[in-house]
Design a protein around this motif. Structure first.
Motif, short mmCIF file in Angstrom:
data_model
loop_
_atom_site.label_atom_id
_atom_site.label_comp_id
_atom_site.label_asym_id
_atom_site.label_seq_id
_atom_site.Cartn_x
_atom_site.Cartn_y
_atom_site.Cartn_z
N GLY A 4 0.73 -1.23 -0.14
CA GLY A 4 0.01 0.14 -0.03
C GLY A 4 0.77 1.28 0.11
O GLY A 4 2.23 1.44 0.09
N LEU A 5 0.11 2.41 -0.12
CA LEU A 5 0.69 3.68 0.02
C LEU A 5 0.28 4.45 1.23
O LEU A 5 -0.73 4.18 1.51
CB LEU A 5 0.28 4.73 -1.27
N GLN A 6 1.28 5.14 1.80
CA GLN A 6 0.99 5.75 3.07
C GLN A 6 1.47 7.14 2.91
O GLN A 6 2.69 7.48 2.95
CB GLN A 6 1.70 5.17 4.32
N TRP A 23 -3.46 4.39 0.33
CA TRP A 23 -4.37 3.22 0.02
C TRP A 23 -3.65 2.08 0.14
O TRP A 23 -2.56 1.68 -0.07
CB TRP A 23 -4.27 3.37 -1.66
N HIS A 24 -4.46 1.09 0.96
CA HIS A 24 -3.79 -0.29 1.22
C HIS A 24 -4.71 -1.35 0.50
O HIS A 24 -5.89 -1.51 0.52
CB HIS A 24 -4.04 -0.46 2.87
N ILE A 25 -3.81 -2.33 -0.10
CA ILE A 25 -4.37 -3.50 -0.63
C ILE A 25 -4.40 -4.53 0.15
O ILE A 25 -3.47 -5.12 0.65
CB ILE A 25 -3.50 -3.83 -2.26
N GLN A 26 -5.79 -5.03 0.50
CA GLN A 26 -5.97 -6.38 1.32
C GLN A 26 -6.02 -7.30 0.72
O GLN A 26 -6.62 -7.78 -0.40
CB GLN A 26 -7.19 -5.74 2.04
N GLY A 57 5.99 10.64 2.05
CA GLY A 57 5.34 9.32 2.30
C GLY A 57 6.05 7.96 1.80
O GLY A 57 7.22 8.08 1.56
N SER A 58 5.42 6.74 1.99
CA SER A 58 6.20 5.64 1.85
C SER A 58 5.22 4.56 1.23
O SER A 58 3.97 4.41 1.38
CB SER A 58 6.65 4.89 3.14
N VAL A 59 5.94 3.58 0.51
CA VAL A 59 5.47 2.40 0.03
C VAL A 59 5.72 1.53 0.96
O VAL A 59 6.66 0.97 1.43
CB VAL A 59 5.82 2.00 -1.54
N GLU A 60 4.38 0.74 1.53
CA GLU A 60 4.59 -0.33 2.62
C GLU A 60 3.96 -1.77 1.93
O GLU A 60 3.26 -1.85 1.33
CB GLU A 60 3.54 -0.08 3.86
#
Length: 657
Positions: A4-6, A23-26, A57-60
């Motif tokens: 996801g993106l934070q 945006w978090h992909i579950q 920001g960060s890509v998690e």
């Protein structure tokens, strides 16, 4: 969360793609990533996989999360390996185990008493069994077949295939790898309708999460449970399919607009009070208090739907004769591959024909035969006053990369002035200094718009369009469909976009047994007709594998009625008694009546479905109950009419036989 993106902000040069986006992909997510051309959908996928780094920001990403990413840049890959070998590259560990088992087996033959070798050999066999390694060839072939490859293709070298087919092989490899998250950038662009339908079925049962960038509404509606829209540098998330997104977005805009208007009314009211009483001693304190409250109020933004609107306006110089083009005894072979065999077809003034079918059947070849750019045996008869314009995928490649957009249109022989060309390009979203951009810096969607502009500038009365919607966003596809509906000329097109076909075509051509079969009706009617034929065929069993009569559907102007007409007369030596003939005519009349009733019932059912889908109708229990009862009644009538239709149709077929 898989990935996801934070709070991500990402700029591409001076242009902001997203700002402070989360945006978090579950697990279980099936996401349609949408947005107008140029908003940065493909760029966002590259941020997710780490090809681009956000400025803030960060890509998690989960430590164990695996990602498969299908995109156009993969086409640079080349190899002499067969397509089966390329697909089997998905099973790296299994292939390594196969090599290890073979090596260990040879070593054990030389030294059968070596206990260490025996343990390694047994462990490798066990791991191969756990990974289901004995079935990898079957799995690879199954997916390759589903994506349209024949048995003969499986042993052909990868490098022999064109870009679209190569993309299918890489899609196959990615599906077989079964990553936790599958990122697909326009996966349907290079697929025919049967392959799209196969991919839909496969992905519905896919265990991982899927993110799809696509302009195909039908595909998104069947595939996704969430929509993420890139709009005004923000990510807007909707829980539902594409149809839900359309309704919900309109509702959100309407609610925000009302809230804005209400707040503006309130502000004007308060400002009038302040203006009126600020100088009056008894009300001055109250006026000041209201002013402070207004200064602190959180302003609601005025909302206007921002979207790029293609303004496509076709102009015709000449009216053609009744028949625009005719193919007579057309035969076309590519070596052993037969496309057409003594086929006949005719295009009349006002026809808007969709040529559909599986890849490899020769749809684009037939388009070129109609357009006169593909040699074949037989005749191509061209009508009076016909001026054609041909749009094809290769035209994107044929654009001169060093030209500016304006120069590209200047060189296409339209005889228009620069002012006229600039106005036309403005309609295709190239305004001001945009027309001075070089072709080489344009995105796929922008190149497609340039090629379309070149097609339309010609004032042709007959358009031949090969995949015109590739690289266009959904809104542009809708606008192109609307423009083609208003277009007074004739069209023949090839497209894999079912929404686009359903909105534009009034006739369907299909290549069946090397012949061009014509269906007079819309795409939806063609689908329903085929479903009926399949049901009838299934009910009759294999004993009647071939229908004795060819049936066609005729669409009358301004009225959607379906008429069965006989295209093949009875043999002269076959005597039919008067009673049987009378009964046959009676059954045919009933068949026509049933078609009319079915069409009426279909419209009624569609209206009730729309009403039932309207959230406002749920607030009134009585209204909802009434709607639900009406729908059940209409649905029962629909089923009853369909049943009777099939019975009468079977009777007609038996009597004609």
């Amino acid at each position: 969360m898989l990935i996801g993106l934070q709070n991500v902000t990402f700029e591409f040069g001076a242009r902001v793609i997203v700002e402070d986006a989360t945006w978090h992909i579950q697990p279980g997510d099936r996401v349609g990533l949408i947005g107008y051309n140029g908003t940065g959908k493909s760029t966002l996928l590259k941020v997710l996989v780490g090809e681009y780094t956000p400025s803030k920001g960060s890509v998690e990403k989960g430590r164990e999360t695996t990602i498969g990413y299908l995109h156009q840049d993969l086409l640079s890959f080349d190899t002499n390996d067969t397509i089966t070998e390329v697909a089997l590259g998905a099973f790296e560990r299994v292939r390594q185990l196969e090599k290890d088992i073979e090596r260990l087996g040879q070593e054990l033959e030389k030294d059968p008493e070596n206990n260490d070798l025996l343990i390694q050999y047994t462990d490798a066999l066990h791991e191969l069994d756990v990974l289901d390694g004995y079935n990898i060839h079957h799995k690879a072939e199954e997916v390759l077949h589903g994506l349209g490859f024949s048995n003969e293709d499986l042993s052909r070298p990868y490098k022999e295939f064109s870009g679209g087919w190569r993309m299918r092989v890489l899609l196959c490899k990615m599906i077989l790898q079964k990553p936790d998250v599958l990122l697909l950038d326009e996966p349907t662009n290079h697929l025919d309708l049967p392959s799209i339908e196969w991919l839909e079925k496969y992905l519905i049962h896919y265990q991982g999460s899927v993110v799809i960038v696509s302009h195909d509404k039908f595909f998104l509606n069947r595939m996704v449970n969430k929509i993420v829209e890139v709009y005004q540098q923000q990510l807007h998330i909707y829980s539902g399919d594409y149809t839900y997104y359309e309704t919900e977005k309109a509702l959100r805009i309407e609610m925000q607009q009302k809230a804005f208007e209400n707040q503006q009314d309130y502000i004007r009211q308060q400002e009038r009070f302040i203006e009126r009483f600020k100088a009056k001693a008894s009300k001055a304190a109250q006026a000041q208090s209201i002013q402070k409250r207004l200064d602190k109020i959180e302003k609601i933004e005025d909302v206007k739907l921002e979207r790029p609107d293609l303004r496509i306006n076709f102009q015709l110089d000449k009216v053609p004769g009744k028949v625009l083009a005719e193919l007579k005894n057309a035969t076309k072979h590519f070596g052993k591959i037969r496309i057409l065999e003594a086929a006949n077809a005719e295009i009349e003034r006002g026809d808007k024909i969709a040529l559909i079918g599986a890849n490899g059947k020769g749809k684009s070849t037939v388009l070129r035969m109609v357009g006169g750019t593909e040699p074949f045996e037989g005749q191509r008869i061209w009508g009076h006053n016909v001026e054609e314009s041909f749009y094809a995928q290769h035209q994107l490649e044929a654009l001169t990369l060093t030209n500016t957009i304006l120069e590209e249109l200047q060189q296409c022989g339209s005889k228009k002035t620069d002012v006229e060309l600039r106005a036309l390009l403005g309609a295709f979203l190239f305004s001001g200094d945009d027309v001075d951009k070089r072709i080489r810096v344009l995105s796929g969607g922008e190149k497609a718009r340039v090629a379309l502009a070149k097609t339309i500038v010609s004032k042709a009365n007959f358009l031949i369009l090969d995949e015109p919607t590739n690289h266009l966003d959904m809104h542009s596809v809708e606008l192109l469909a609307e423009a083609l509906n208003k277009y007074e000329g004739s069209i023949i097109l090839v497209s894999h976009d079912r929404y686009f076909i359903s909105k534009t075509a009034n006739k369907i051509w299909e290549i069946v047994d090397h012949q061009i079969k014509e269906f007079k009706g819309t795409y939806q009617e063609w689908v329903e007709w085929n479903e009926r034929m399949e049901k009838i065929k299934a009910s009759q069993g294999d004993s009647k594998s071939e229908s004795p009569k060819e049936k066609a559907v005729t669409q009358e102007p301004k009225k959607e009625t379906v008429v069965i007409k006989e295209e093949k007369s009875l043999p002269a030596n076959q005597a039919i008694d008067k009673e049987k003939q009378k009964e046959l005519q009676k059954q045919k009349r009933r068949l026509t009546q049933l078609e009319t009733e079915l069409n009426k019932c279909k419209e009624e059912k569609a209206k009730l479905e729309t009403d039932l889908g309207n959230p406002s109708n749920y607030s009134d229990p009585n209204k909802f109950s009434s709607l639900e009862a009406s729908y059940k009644q209409t649905r029962a009538k629909w089923d009853e009419l369909n049943k009777e239709y099939e019975e009468v149709f079977e009777k007609v077929m038996e009597m004609e036989g």
